[in-house]
Design a protein around this motif. Structure first.
Motif: not given
Length: 762
Positions: A124-125, A176-177, A185-188, A275-276
């Motif tokens: 993702i992202n 620059e996320p 991104t952390w979730r993924s 969001v998570l």
């Protein structure tokens, strides 16, 4: 606002959106009735709440009309950011891409095992450049199927991109996320971390409980949860918010943070948690309510929970009217409302009694919605909810959270507990599998709108009487049981017959329901053609048209048993699902064509019938039977052996004064034999032989039968070129009206004593 008025406002807003998207005379009549009841019940100064109905009706209509794509179908190159966790299933990659401020769904066919391994690093992202062709999502071609196009449009997605050129080398990191992108991104990464340590199913269940990500769960496990009414346990909702908020508050207080600061920190954390966990409607509802409740506590105000729930409902619908179509939204608000308003019957209850009563109430209220979407409910739903709600909430969820912490802090230590975790999750699935094998589901079919409303009237009456008397009495359940009986019994008092040509793609499947449902016959099952594939190409669950189209169609009709399964011949596209149906559906008789040597598929069906103690009858020319104003006459096959197609069972059916000729896959040879043996046979409706190929529907046959309607069952853009243009020309020259499953979807003929009515899915 008075709680009762707040609830009515939310209901009127919801109904305004529903009526805008599902306009009907019945809907307008019910709206008028609703307005009259409200005017009678409330004071004049509160009549303003009626404004919510027309306001949301107009707002939803406006929102629906202003939603359109700015992309052109001719565009070929796209550059954008991956907006969902990429999912690889066999040789297919799927993800969402945000390009030109619009989201599209990308499908990429993987060409090799090496490419598949490379694409597993896609995440993702990432920003990617893709070449491909835009296609509109498939229309709903079934009376009871999910409308995929509408589903995507509710998320403002209008295109599917089929790639022509794509690879990992065409993707780069976002420079620059944003905070939102970093959370996603952390979730993924966390989801993939759990997948790297555990089996697919165990990791999938953990990720569903922690992150609301269900794509990793095996299809069979999802079916177990759905069949037992436990799907809500796989959705992050109010309970998860409550648990996380409670423990976060305890930790902050233990660290010496003052109460007011702890409240503020929790309010700031809840949007991150939403969001998570995937930001589905249920978690959005719970998160917003949690933040508002904390604010109310901080400012020491009092707001009735029902008023708060109603305002959150109105707020979410104001932001996005498409929430009204979301099953999670409907169940989340309904269940929360029911539990809040049931506090008088739940007060002073012991923990065990409270669990049983809340489970019973929620299960009861969910019955109409579950019937509408899934056509059946399980008698084991309540006991399994009583067992699994505390088990999942108090055991599996905390363990999953603990494992997540371990995977992030000390992943090596997972090896010491992995075997136990796998056993625990697998055992929970095994119990559900055994329960499903008991086949305790009650199939009632999709309720008509007026029956749907009656269910809720009966349920509210039950709760009202329970609250007044403080105990459950048998008489209180009678209205609900009566509605169930009406729902079940309607087909048996219906004098009309229905012949449905189910859209099974390149194949045949015809459902015959006789007047008063004296008998139900299914002619052919459809079947999915499989091709030789390498292991890396195989999907987790191959598409099975019988399992995913025909079987749900039967359940949606409320059909619990087939009087006869008629297999015209043993080709895969006609008989491929026969074995599955015999193993999973009650069937009285199996009818096969009378011939000396059957093919492999016919042999498999005979074996399955014998295994399930179902009588097999071989049909041959001249055989006939009658039932409920109906006559069945077998025109073919005769005694002469022929090809599989030309040995197809051909049935002539008369219902009242209307006639149907169902021809299987017969070709010229069989058509000549039928004309010779039955020169005066006529038919109002002809199921065109062999999907409209050049080898069938000769001029002499059409002239002899002289049908008014012709039905062609063929797959959209099929490789065989069915139906042939010359065949279509023959029908047109004779003024025969053609309906095609590839163009009209499901096709139904409703027959009564006076007329023949045609309905199509499109």
């Amino acid at each position: 606002m008075i709680p009762r008025h707040a609830v009515l406002s939310a209901c009127l807003g919801f109904y305004g959106i529903w009526l805008s998207r599902n306009p009907s005379v019945t809907g307008l009549v019910f709206a008028a009735f609703l307005v009259i009841v409200i005017v009678i019940q409330i004071r004049k100064k509160s009549v303003y709440i009626l404004v919510f109905l027309p306001f949301f009706f107009i707002y939803s209509h406006y929102d629906n009309n202003k939603s359109f794509s700015k992309l052109s179908a001719e565009q070929m190159m796209f550059s954008g950011k991956i907006n969902s966790i990429p999912k690889i299933d066999g040789n297919l990659l799927r993800f969402e891409l945000v390009t030109y401020n619009e989201t599209i769904v990308v499908y990429h066919k993987i060409k090799s095992a090496a490419e598949k391994d490379q694409l597993k690093n896609l995440r993702i992202n990432l920003t990617c450049t893709i070449k491909g062709k835009l296609q509109e999502p498939r229309r709903n071609t079934h009376f009871y199927g999910m409308d995929y196009r509408e589903y995507l449009r509710n998320d403002n997605i209008y295109w599917i991109l089929k790639t022509a050129q794509f690879g990992l080398n065409q993707c780069n990191e976002v420079r620059e996320p944003s905070v939102y992108e970093q959370i996603n991104t952390w979730r993924s990464k966390s989801i993939k971390e759990l997948e790297s340590h555990f089996s697919k199913n165990t990791a999938g269940l953990m990720n569903a409980l922690l992150f609301g990500y269900r794509d990793g769960i095996e299809a069979e496990t999802l079916q177990y949860y759905q069949g037992l009414g436990l799907t809500h346990l796989l959705a992050v909702s109010g309970f998860n918010v409550g648990i996380v908020t409670y423990f976060l508050y305890l930790i902050l207080v233990r660290l010496g943070v003052i109460k007011e600061i702890a409240y503020i920190l929790i309010i700031l954390f809840l949007p991150i948690y939403i969001v998570l966990t995937g930001a589905e409607s249920s978690i959005v509802r719970a998160g917003i309510m949690g933040m508002i409740v904390i604010l109310i506590m901080m400012f020491r105000r009092k707001v009735h929970p029902v008023t708060l729930l109603s305002f959150v409902c109105i707020g979410m619908l104001s932001c996005d009217p498409s929430f009204a179509s979301d099953l999670g939204f409907q169940l989340s608000f309904l269940m929360t409302f029911v539990l809040i308003t049931s506090k008088y019957v739940l007060e002073n209850s012991s923990p065990i009694r409270l669990l049983i009563m809340t489970t019973f109430i929620c299960s009861l209220f969910s019955v109409p919605i579950i019937l509408y979407h899934f056509f059946e409910f399980s008698l084991l739903s309540i006991p399994f909810n009583v067992i699994y709600i505390p088990f999942v909430s108090m055991v599996l969820f905390p363990i999953s959270f603990f494992i997540l912490i371990l995977s992030l802090s000390n992943p090596e230590s997972i090896l010491f507990v992995k075997e136990f975790i796998e056993y625990l999750f697998n055992f929970s699935v095994l119990v559900m599998e055994k329960a499903q094998s008991l086949k305790m589901s009650v199939i009632l079919g999709r309720p008509a709108h007026w029956i749907f409303a009656l269910y809720f009237v009966a349920i509210f009456y039950f709760l009202y009487r329970w609250e007044v008397t403080k105990r459950i009495q048998l008489l209180m359940t009678l209205p609900f049981l009566m509605v169930c009986c009406i729902h079940w019994g309607l087909p048996y008092v219906n004098p009309k017959a229905t012949i449905s040509f189910i859209n099974v793609g390149q194949g045949d499947s015809i459902l015959i329901e006789l007047p008063y449902r004296k008998a139900v016959y299914l002619i052919d099952t459809g079947g999915s053609v499989s091709f030789d594939q390498e292991d890396w190409e195989k999907r987790e669950e191959e598409y099975d048209v019988t399992k995913q189209v025909v079987y749900p169609f039967l359940k949606a009709k409320g059909i619990q048993r087939l009087d006869g399964l008629i297999i015209t011949h043993g080709d895969l596209d006609h008989a491929g699902g026969g074995e599955f149906l015999l193993e999973n559906f009650k069937v009285n008789h199996v009818f096969l064509p009378h011939k000396q040597i059957g093919n492999n598929m016919e042999a498999l069906i005979q074996t399955a019938a014998a295994r399930n103690k179902i009588k097999v009858v071989k049909l041959a020319k001249g055989m006939q039977w009658e039932s409920a104003h109906s006559l069945f006459l077998v025109l073919h096959p005769g005694s002469k052996e022929s090809t599989s197609n030309n040995s197809s069972i051909v049935l002539w059916i008369k219902v009242y004064d209307r006639t149907f000729l169902l021809t299987g896959d017969i070709e010229v040879e069989a058509e000549k034999a039928i004309i010779k043996s039955f020169p005066r046979i006529k038919s109002d409706v002809l199921k065109v032989g062999h999907h409209g190929s050049m080898t069938s529907s000769t001029e002499s046959f059409l002239d002899s039968v002289s049908p008014r309607y012709g039905i062609i069952s063929a797959g959209e853009n099929n490789i065989y070129g069915h139906p042939a243009l010359e065949v279509l020309k023959r029908f047109k020259e004779r003024g025969i009206i053609i309906y095609r499953t590839d163009q009209h979807g499901d096709i139904s003929f409703v027959v009564d004593k006076e007329r023949l009515k045609v309905k199509t899915a499109q």
